[in-house]
Design an enzyme around this catalytic site. Structure first.
Site, PDB file in Angstrom:
ATOM      1  N   GLU A  81     -14.661  -7.041   8.090  1.00  0.00           N
ATOM      2  CA  GLU A  81     -15.089  -7.178   9.489  1.00  0.00           C
ATOM      3  C   GLU A  81     -16.561  -6.834   9.681  1.00  0.00           C
ATOM      4  O   GLU A  81     -17.122  -7.127  10.736  1.00  0.00           O
ATOM      5  CB  GLU A  81     -14.195  -6.339  10.408  1.00  0.00           C
ATOM      6  CG  GLU A  81     -14.461  -4.851  10.313  1.00  0.00           C
ATOM      7  CD  GLU A  81     -13.595  -4.030  11.249  1.00  0.00           C
ATOM      8  OE1 GLU A  81     -12.382  -4.275  11.313  1.00  0.00           O
ATOM      9  OE2 GLU A  81     -14.142  -3.143  11.924  1.00  0.00           O
ATOM     10  N   SER A 116      -0.887   6.750   4.227  1.00  0.00           N
ATOM     11  CA  SER A 116      -0.317   7.591   5.273  1.00  0.00           C
ATOM     12  C   SER A 116       1.196   7.394   5.367  1.00  0.00           C
ATOM     13  O   SER A 116       1.712   6.324   5.049  1.00  0.00           O
ATOM     14  CB  SER A 116      -0.975   7.288   6.607  1.00  0.00           C
ATOM     15  OG  SER A 116      -0.797   5.938   6.948  1.00  0.00           O
ATOM     16  N   HIS A 119       3.210  -3.509  10.785  1.00  0.00           N
ATOM     17  CA  HIS A 119       2.866  -3.516  12.213  1.00  0.00           C
ATOM     18  C   HIS A 119       4.106  -3.653  13.069  1.00  0.00           C
ATOM     19  O   HIS A 119       4.043  -3.504  14.281  1.00  0.00           O
ATOM     20  CB  HIS A 119       1.890  -4.655  12.520  1.00  0.00           C
ATOM     21  CG  HIS A 119       0.622  -4.537  11.742  1.00  0.00           C
ATOM     22  ND1 HIS A 119       0.423  -5.166  10.542  1.00  0.00           N
ATOM     23  CD2 HIS A 119      -0.504  -3.819  11.981  1.00  0.00           C
ATOM     24  CE1 HIS A 119      -0.771  -4.853  10.076  1.00  0.00           C
ATOM     25  NE2 HIS A 119      -1.356  -4.039  10.931  1.00  0.00           N
TER      26      HIS A 119
HETATM   27  N1  GLN Z   1      -5.050   5.092   3.695  1.00  0.00           N
HETATM   28  C1  GLN Z   1      -5.000   4.645   5.048  1.00  0.00           C
HETATM   29  C2  GLN Z   1      -3.582   4.771   5.580  1.00  0.00           C
HETATM   30  O1  GLN Z   1      -2.688   4.575   4.852  1.00  0.00           O
HETATM   31  C3  GLN Z   1      -5.445   3.211   5.166  1.00  0.00           C
HETATM   32  C4  GLN Z   1      -5.430   2.735   6.575  1.00  0.00           C
HETATM   33  C5  GLN Z   1      -6.084   1.405   6.806  1.00  0.00           C
HETATM   34  O2  GLN Z   1      -6.227   0.610   5.914  1.00  0.00           O
HETATM   35  N2  GLN Z   1      -6.449   1.095   8.030  1.00  0.00           N
HETATM   36  O3  GLN Z   1      -3.366   5.050   6.734  1.00  0.00           O
END
Ligand code: GLN
Ligand code: ZN
Length: 760
Positions: A603, A431, A692
Site C-alpha cells: 500500500e 496474534s 476476516h
Molecule cells: N503479526 C501480526 C498479527 O498477526 C500481523 C498483522 C497484519 O499483518 N496486519 O496480528
C-alpha cells in the site's frame, strides 16, 4: 485581495463527538434526531472556528456521517439494488456497514492516505437522479449562521474512476452522460441559493489517468462550468505532471494544486493556468508539522506577482480531514515538541497568516512568521531530533549489509537440518484472540489498577495457554500470541527513540473509526531489546520451534506521521537498523525463526507508476537491512496482507525472505496466478483461511485451496497458514479452524507420498 481558503475540516470533533454519537445511534441509545443534532453542532462549531480564524473561503458539505464518497453515491441515486428495501439513514448506514441480510459495500483506501472510502458499484441499469439535497441544505444551514460557504462535491470523473464495475464489460465513463444532469441540477440549485463558488474534487488528476478519463474530464467540465456557480477544480496528493495541460484547459474558473507534495510544479502551473484563479496548497493537510511559512511565502509571492492578488488563494494542500483536530487539546506532548507541530486548528492560523503576508508582506503577520521561523530553527538544531550516532551508522551502510551470508538454497538446507519440518509445515501469522479479558487487563494496567508484576503474570498465563493450544492443534512452528501488544506499530514505536505518542491526535480512518498514528520526530534508535524477553519466555514453554515476531520498517513508517525534514527512505533505513538489532538479539536468544511483518509494503506504492521502482528499491533495501543480519541457520519469514503482487513480483522476490505468508483465501488462490509466470524462488504460505470472517472453513475447503496452490508452486516450498493474524477472532473458531488446517496439511502430505510412489 489574496484569499485565505480551506478545503475541508475534520468532522469527528475535537473530542471525537461524532464517533460517540454514531456508535450510540447504531446501538439504539440515541435516535436519528439526536444524531442529526450532533452533526449540526459540529458543523456550526467548525464554521465558526474557520470564520474566527479569518478564513474567507469556508467549505460546506465536507461534513459526512460516514464518508464523502458514500454521500456522493447516495446523492447520485447510485444505491446498489440490494439496499432497495432501505431508505434514509438506514440505507446510508446499510451501505456503509451492511445489515443482517445484506453485505456492506466494499471499502478501500483513499489514494495514498489511511482514510477509507466506500467503493461505488457500477451496473449498466443504474438510473441516476438527484436523490439528496444535503449539499444545498448544508449551504443554507451555514448561510443562516451568517457564513457564506463554498460547497464541496466529489467530481464525476473521480467518482467513476474509483468505482467498481459490476456489469461485465461496462466502461465506467459510458455512464457519464447519465450522471452529468444530476450534477447540473445540483449546481443550479446551489447557484439559486446563492453559492458563488463550488469546489469540485478531481484528485484522479494526480494519478496516471485511465483510458477515457481525459475525454470524460473534458466532457464533464464542458457541461458543468456553465451550470451556475464558478467551479474550483481541486487536485491534491501530488503533482499534476503530464495532466497539467488537461487540467488547465478545462473551462473551470479556478484550480487548486498541491504545493506541499509538489512545490516544483508551481512555475509550470503559473505558466499554464491562463485566467483562472489559482489556489495554492501550501499548508500540509497530511502531516502534523508546523509550516515553514517563510519558504511558503516565497512561493505565494511568486504566484501573486504572476497573477495579481485577486486571483490567488492560500489553502491547505488537501482537506484537513487527514490531520488531527487541535494541538491545544494535546496533553501528552511536552512544550518543545508541541512548538514544532500544527494540527487542523493551527493550520487555519497558518493559512491566514500566509495569506496576509502574501498580500501585504511579512510584517503583516510578523508574529506568526517569527514564531514559525523560531520553531523551524529549534527543530533543525535540536539534539532530541539529531543523533549523530544514528546518522553515521546509517551513512555507513553498504551493499554487504543488505545480503544474507549465503544464498537461499544453502540457507534453507541449513535451516531444514535444524528445524526438521515436515512437508507443508504449518504456522500462524502471529496474534491470537485479543479477548475482552485481555483488553480489560491492559486497560487496568494503564490506569495503574493492575501492577506490573500482576500484569506480567497475567500475560504469561495467556501466552502459556496459547502455546499449549497450538501444540494441541498440532502446529509445527509456534508463536507467542502477541498478547502484550496493543498494536503492531504502536508497540514498537513506544520502545524506540525518535517516536512520540499523542493523547488526542485522532484522525478518521473510516466511519466512526479513528486512529492515532505515532509521530516520528527524530532519528530512530533502539535503546534496549523490544521483544526478546517475551520471545524467550515463549520459547522456553515448548520444545517446538518458536517464531519471533517483529513489525517491519516500511510498515512502521507507513502507519506513522513521518518527518518532513528528511526523505522517507532515510527514516525507513533508521527504523530498519533498529529492527536489525532486534533480529540479532532474537537470534542470540535462540529463536530459530523470526518473522518481520510488512503488512503495508504494497500500500506504500506511490500514486504514479513512474515512481514505483524508486520506492520499491528503498523499501526492499530497508527490509533486507533489517533481516540480513540473521545467520543462515535462522529462518526469516515475512507476512503481507494485501497480496496482489502482479506488478511487483520481482521486488517481493528481492526481499529474499526465506518464507513469505500472504493473504489468498478470499481470492480462491487466484492471486497465486502470478506464480505461474514468475518463478518465486523461496518458500511461500498462501493463506487458506479468511480470518476476516467468523466462518470456520472445513478441512475439505482448505485442502482444495492447498491443492490449487500446489499446482502453481512446488510442494517443498509451500507452507500452510491462515490469511493473517487471529486477534479479532474467538478461541472457539480458532481452535476448530486450526485443527482443520493441520489435517489439510496432513492430507497434502499424503497426496505427495502417493504421487511419489506412483511410477513416472
Ligand atoms: N503479526 C501480526 C498479527 O498477526 C500481523 C498483522 C497484519 O499483518 N496486519 O496480528
Ligand atoms: Zn496480515
Amino acid at each position: 485581495m489574496v484569499t485565505a481558503a480551506n478545503l475541508g475540516i475534520p468532522r469527528i470533533g475535537a473530542k471525537r463527538e461524532l464517533k460517540k454519537a454514531l456508535e450510540d445511534y447504531w446501538k439504539g441509545d440515541i435516535d436519528a434526531a439526536a444524531l442529526e443534532r450532533t452533526g449540526a453542532e459540529l458543523r456550526a462549531q467548525n464554521w465558526a472556528l474557520q470564520r474566527d480564524a479569518g478564513i474567507s473561503r469556508i467549505p460546506s458539505n465536507d461534513f459526512s456521517f460516514y464518508d464523502q464518497m458514500l454521500d456522493m453515491t447516495q446523492l447520485l441515486g447510485a444505491v446498489p439494488a440490494r439496499f432497495a428495501g432501505l431508505s434514509g439513514l438506514d440505507a446510508y448506514f446499510g451501505m456503509a456497514r451492511g445489515t443482517d441480510s445484506v453485505a456492506a459495500m466494499e471499502m478501500t483506501k483513499w489514494f495514498d492516505t489511511n482514510y477509507h472510502f466506500l467503493v461505488p458499484e457500477l451496473t449498466d441499469d443504474l438510473h441516476f437522479t438527484l436523490s439528496s439535497n444535503t449539499p444545498l441544505d448544508r449551504f443554507l444551514e451555514a448561510k443562516e449562521q451568517g457564513i457564506q460557504t463554498r460547497p464541496i462535491l466529489i467530481g464525476p470523473v473521480t467518482w467513476l474512476s474509483l468505482a467498481k464495475v459490476k456489469t461485465e464489460g461496462l466502461n465506467p465513463f459510458s455512464l457519464l452522460p447519465r450522471i452529468l444532469p444530476v450534477y447540473r441540477e445540483l449546481l443550479g440549485r446551489l447557484a439559486e441559493a446563492g453559492a458563488d463558488w463550488v469546489q469540485i474534487d478531481e484528485p484522479v488528476l494526480v494519478r496516471d489517468l485511465s483510458p477515457g478519463a481525459a475525454e470524460a474530464l473534458r466532457e464533464a467540465y464542458g457541461v458543468l462550468s456553465h451550470s451556475g456557480p464558478k467551479l474550483l477544480l481541486a487536485t491534491y496528493f501530488g503533482a499534476l505532471g503530464d495532466n497539467l495541460d488537461l487540467a488547465a484547459e478545462l473551462p473551470v474558473h479556478g484550480l487548486h494544486v498541491d504545493l506541499v507534495r509538489a512545490p516544483a510544479q508551481l512555475d509550470a502551473v503559473l505558466e499554464a493556468v491562463g485566467d483562472k484563479t489559482l489556489s495554492l496548497g501550501l499548508i500540509d493537510g497530511r502531516n502534523i508539522w508546523r509550516s515553514d511559512l517563510s519558504t511558503a511565502l516565497r512561493l505565494a509571492q511568486k504566484a501573486v506577482a504572476a497573477l495579481g492578488p485577486d486571483r490567488v488563494e492560500i489553502a491547505p494542500s488537501c482537506s484537513l480531514l487527514h490531520s488531527p483536530v487541535d494541538l491545544d487539546h494535546e496533553i501528552a506532548l511536552d512544550d518543545e515538541l508541541k512548538s514544532w507541530l500544527a494540527f487542523a486548528c493551527q493550520k487555519l492560523d497558518e493559512i491566514v497568516a500566509l495569506a496576509r503576508a502574501a498580500e501585504s508582506g511579512r510584517e503583516a503577520a510578523a508574529e506568526a512568521f517569527d514564531a514559525a521561523d523560531a520553531a523551524i530553527a529549534s527543530r533543525a538544531a535540536s539534539t532530541r531530533i539529531h543523533d549523530n550516532v544514528v546518522k553515521s551508522r546509517a551513512a555507513a551502510i553498504g551493499e554487504a549489509d543488505l545480503r544474507r551470508r549465503s544464498a537461499y538454497p544453502e540457507r534453507i538446507a541449513t535451516q531444514q537440518a535444524l528445524l526438521g519440518l515436515p512437508l507443508f509445515p504449518t504456522t500462524t501469522i502471529g496474534s491470537y484472540p485479543q479477548t475482552q479479558e485481555i483488553r480489560k487487563a491492559r486497560a487496568a494496567h494503564r490506569r495503574g489498577d493492575l501492577d506490573d508484576a500482576a500484569y506480567r503474570a497475567f500475560l504469561e498465563n495467556q501466552t502459556r495457554d496459547c502455546i499449549r493450544r497450538q501444540e494441541e492443534a498440532g502446529l509445527d512452528v509456534l508463536v507467542h500470541g502477541e498478547f502484550e501488544r496493543n498494536d503492531m506499530v504502536e508497540y514498537f514505536g513506544e520502545k524506540l527513540s525518535g517516536f512520540a505518542f499523542t493523547k488526542n491526535g485522532w484522525v478518521q480512518s473510516y466511519g466512526s473509526r479513528c486512529v492515532k498514528p505515532p509521530v516520528i520526530y527524530g532519528d530512530v534508535s533502539r535503546p534496549a531489546p523490544m521483544t526478546v524477553d517475551w520471545a524467550q519466555f515463549a520459547a522456553s514453554q515448548t520444545s517446538r520451534p518458536m517464531k519471533g515476531m517483529l513489525t517491519g520498517p516500511v510498515t512502521i513508517l507507513q502507519w506513522s506521521f513521518v518527518r518532513d525534514d528528511q526523505p522517507r527512505s532515510e527514516t525507513a533505513k533508521q527504523i530498519a537498523l533498529a529492527i536489525r538489532d532486534e533480529v540479532a538479539d532474537l537470534e542470540s536468544a535462540g529463536l530459530p525463526v523470526i518473522q518481520i511483518d510488512e503488512a503495508a509494503l504494497r500500500e506504500g506504492l506511490p500514486l504514479r507508476r513512474a515512481e514505483w521502482q524508486d520506492y520499491l528499491d528503498w523499501a526492499v533495501a530497508a527490509f533486507r537491512l533489517a533481516s540480513s543480519v540473521a545467520g543462515d541457520e535462522t529462518q526469516i519469514h515475512t507476512h503481507m496482507c494485501y497480496s496482489d503482487f502482479n506488478d511487483i513480483m520481482p521486488s517481493i522476490a528481492a526481499m529474499d525472505a526465506d518464507v513469505i505468508s500472504i493473504e489468498t483465501s478470499r481470492s480462491d488462490m487466484e492471486l497465486l496466478e502470478v506464480f505461474r509466470d514468475f518463478d518465486y524462488p523461496n518458500q511461500i504460505g498462501p493463506g487458506v483461511w479468511d480470518i476476516h470472517s467468523p466462518r470456520v472453513p472445513d478441512e475439505a475447503e482448505m485442502t482444495r485451496l492447498l491443492r490449487a496452490a500446489a499446482k502453481l508452486i512446488p510442494a517443498e516450498r509451500i507452507w500452510v497458514n491462515p490469511d493473517c493474524g487471529l486477534k479479532t477472532r474467538g478461541w472457539r473458531e480458532v481452535e476448530t479452524s486450526l485443527r482443520h488446517l493441520v489435517s489439510a496439511a496432513a492430507r497434502l502430505r499424503q497426496d505427495e507420498k502417493r504421487d511419489s510412489l506412483q511410477p513416472a
